[in-house]
Structure formats: structure tokens, C-alpha cells
Design a protein around this motif. Sequence first.
Motif, short mmCIF file in Angstrom:
data_model
loop_
_atom_site.label_atom_id
_atom_site.label_comp_id
_atom_site.label_asym_id
_atom_site.label_seq_id
_atom_site.Cartn_x
_atom_site.Cartn_y
_atom_site.Cartn_z
N VAL A 75 -9.60 8.76 -24.29
CA VAL A 75 -8.45 9.45 -24.94
C VAL A 75 -7.47 8.60 -24.34
CG1 VAL A 75 -8.22 11.02 -23.06
CG2 VAL A 75 -7.13 11.39 -25.07
N ILE A 76 -6.59 8.25 -25.42
CA ILE A 76 -5.30 7.19 -25.35
C ILE A 76 -4.22 8.23 -25.50
CG2 ILE A 76 -4.25 4.99 -25.80
CD1 ILE A 76 -6.67 4.05 -26.73
N LEU A 82 -1.73 11.98 -28.78
CA LEU A 82 -3.18 11.98 -28.24
C LEU A 82 -3.96 11.17 -29.49
CD1 LEU A 82 -4.19 15.37 -27.09
CD2 LEU A 82 -3.53 13.39 -25.43
N TYR A 83 -4.82 10.25 -28.76
CA TYR A 83 -5.93 9.76 -29.63
C TYR A 83 -7.06 9.63 -29.21
CZ TYR A 83 -7.78 6.03 -32.97
OH TYR A 83 -8.49 5.55 -34.08
N ILE A 84 -8.19 10.32 -29.83
CA ILE A 84 -9.45 10.29 -28.93
C ILE A 84 -10.42 9.61 -29.93
CG2 ILE A 84 -11.20 12.02 -28.30
CD1 ILE A 84 -7.93 13.45 -29.26
N LEU A 85 -11.18 8.94 -29.21
CA LEU A 85 -12.16 7.96 -29.86
C LEU A 85 -13.48 8.02 -29.04
CD1 LEU A 85 -12.00 5.64 -31.79
CD2 LEU A 85 -11.51 4.05 -30.14
N ALA A 86 -14.59 7.95 -29.82
CA ALA A 86 -16.03 8.37 -29.17
C ALA A 86 -16.75 7.80 -29.82
CB ALA A 86 -16.34 9.76 -29.33
N ASP A 87 -18.02 6.97 -29.23
CA ASP A 87 -19.07 6.38 -29.87
C ASP A 87 -19.73 7.33 -30.75
OD1 ASP A 87 -18.46 4.02 -28.63
OD2 ASP A 87 -19.88 4.39 -27.08
N GLY A 88 -20.38 6.73 -31.78
CA GLY A 88 -21.20 7.53 -32.71
C GLY A 88 -20.59 8.58 -33.73
N SER A 89 -21.26 9.25 -34.47
CA SER A 89 -20.60 9.97 -35.59
C SER A 89 -20.81 11.65 -35.24
CB SER A 89 -21.12 9.71 -36.80
OG SER A 89 -22.54 9.79 -36.72
#
Lengths: 205, 175
Positions: free
Chosen positions: A135-136, A144-151
Motif C-alpha cells: 500500500v502506498i 491510499l493506493y493498494i497494489l497486489a500481484d495476481g488478479s
Amino acid sequence: MFELHIGELAELYALGELDPSERAAVDAHIAGCMQCLRRVGEAEETLLALERGVLAQPTPELLDRRMRFGASPRRYAAYALAAAAGLVLGILTMLPGYLRPAGPPQAPLLAMINSHFNHAQFAAVGSTKAPGAKVIYARDRSWLYILADGSEHYAVYAINGTASTRLGDLQPGGSTSALYVARAPAANAVELRDGATVVERAALR
Amino acid sequence: MRDSALERAFAERQSWGYEAAYRRFGARMYTTALRVLADRGAAQDCVHEVMLHLWKRGDAYQPERGALEAFLVTCSRNRALERLRSAGRQSDAMRRAATSDESEELVADPIERERIARAIDALPAAQAQTIRFAYFKGMTLAETASALGEPVGTIKSRLSAALRTLRGSLVTADV
Ligand SMILES: [Zn+2]
């Protein structure tokens, strides 16, 4: 501050050995003095030559392997974000104004460019298989900006003490999924949940 | 080889210049930060912060300064040092980095290593020692000064002189 030119401060500047006020003075001087600007540039080129001799640059194969299978797969998110930032910057400024899309994905990027932000990694909760995620967030918590691998379409919750607020779901796009929250509620942690199960959690500093 | 079109685009804050610079030089920026921080994630964050910071500032680089790659790698190293020092950690991370599993995969071309070792050996002994401590071991100026029993001012002058001499022996026209 300088009698005439910056002298040996040029090399110390390149080496990162000046304190902030000295750095600022050098910056101000080299903005108007080509001779000293060049001396700083020469020091930087020498450092690059030294770096090349210390460690080789990782090959694209090594970077790729590390991103997918390395010891820190969750860090893939950082690469994806940086690459996305480059792409978004590229696309945004090449399009004529009337064609520029109004919504995400440039919203998180613009927020990042225009404010101070922190990063936090998600850590798996229990023994679930948690994808790498980060999370940035703005230091003032305005976004907030949440980024995760995969779908995965995990639900994102803001946690504040014992209270939790559902912020939305991760939206898959390419090899990662993300959620941008423009006006985030007060939170000391963010959770990704699969139904009622907490998959992973990141603490906000 | 320097790419003057790319350097000009970066200086003029054209977005393709940033994107191309990230693609071309990002790996070297990462490696440099990794050597300082000994932490893959922190090294990646560091590269990312540098690029965003430069984009925000917009005017930090101009081609007259020198090679863009050198500028970016220096920014990355300095950002990494700031992170390290603000975290209150000293140079231990760099000493660890030299022995981490990842750096074994990243050993430099032996010919390049040899060339640099020879250039450093050719320096006056006091300068060679100073650059080994302050640069390769990542010791602070104060640590280097106390290890060598010299005033900080002397260490500063020696480092500066050492870098200028090394430029003559290491940097060729095609930086
Ligand atoms: Zn000057």
C-alpha cells in the motif's frame, strides 16, 4: 558561500557527503555555473565507472526470475507500480488534452507526484497463501493506493482500532490488481479479505 | 554510449524520456541502491522515489552536466545513503551487502573489476585507503577519519583528489 567556485565540494556532493545546507548551496551555484556543473557531472561519471566494477547489472533474466520466483515476490508490486508510473506518465503527456481519460489509473500517480507518501508491505495473516501486495499512502492519509500481484478481487478494509470500513475491491488489470482510494478514512492498518477471511494486513506508520 | 536525444528529452521533462531512462538505467540504479541498503525492497522503493522526485522537480538534470546514467545512478546511491543514515543504521548494511546471496549473482565482469582495482592501486596510498573505506566499505566520513586517525577535512580533500585522479584512468570518452 563560495569565494569563487565550489571546488572539492563537487566530488563530495556526488559522493553524498554534504549536509543539506551545503547541498542546497551547491545546487544553487551549479544552476548558474557551467564549470562547476561539469565538475559535478565528471564526479558522477567516475562514480558510475566505480559502480560498474563493483557489481554487475542484473540481467533481464535475473530480474524477471526474481520478480516471479525470488525470495521477495511481494516486491514485484513495486516494479509494477514504477513501470505503470512510467507508462502512465508517457501516455498522459502524449495524448492531446481532450483525449486524456479523467479517471484512474493516472489518479494515484498524480496524487503520488503531488504529495509526500509512504509505502507499507502487506504481511500474510495465518497460513493463507497471500499474494505480494503493498500500500502506498499519503502521509496525511488523504489517499491510499493498494497494489497486489495476481488478479484476486480481495475486499480492502481500513482498520482503525477495532473499527473496520470496507473501501472497495481490488480491480484486476494485467498481472496485478489495484484499488485507489481518493478520500481514505482514518486508519492504522489496511486488510485484504477474501469473504470473512483476513488474507493479509499492512500496518500504516 | 550517451544517447543525446534521450538526455535532452529527460532534461526537457518529456515523459518518454523518463520512461526510457527508467527502462535503460533502472536496473543499474537498483543495483547501486541494493549495495548500500542490502534490502531488495528498499532498493526498489529507492529507485521509484528518485524517479518520482526528479519528475516533480523537473529541472534537476541538463546534458551539459554529464551522462544521464551517471546522474541517475548517483541520485539513487545518495537516496539510498539518506535512507540508511536516517534509519540510524551505519555502514553495516553495505558490509553485509558485499556477502549477500544476491550480490553473488551480480559479480562484476572480472576484467572491469581488475581495471578498477589497478586504478585504485595506482593512487597515492593514503588516497587509495580513503576511497576503500569511504566508498567501497560505505563508512561515513567520521568513521573513515577515525579509522585512519586523520581530521575529517583531510579525508574530504583526499576523497575529492582520488575521484579526480580516478576519472582520468577510468572514464573513457564513451561513458
Ligand atoms: Zn562555479
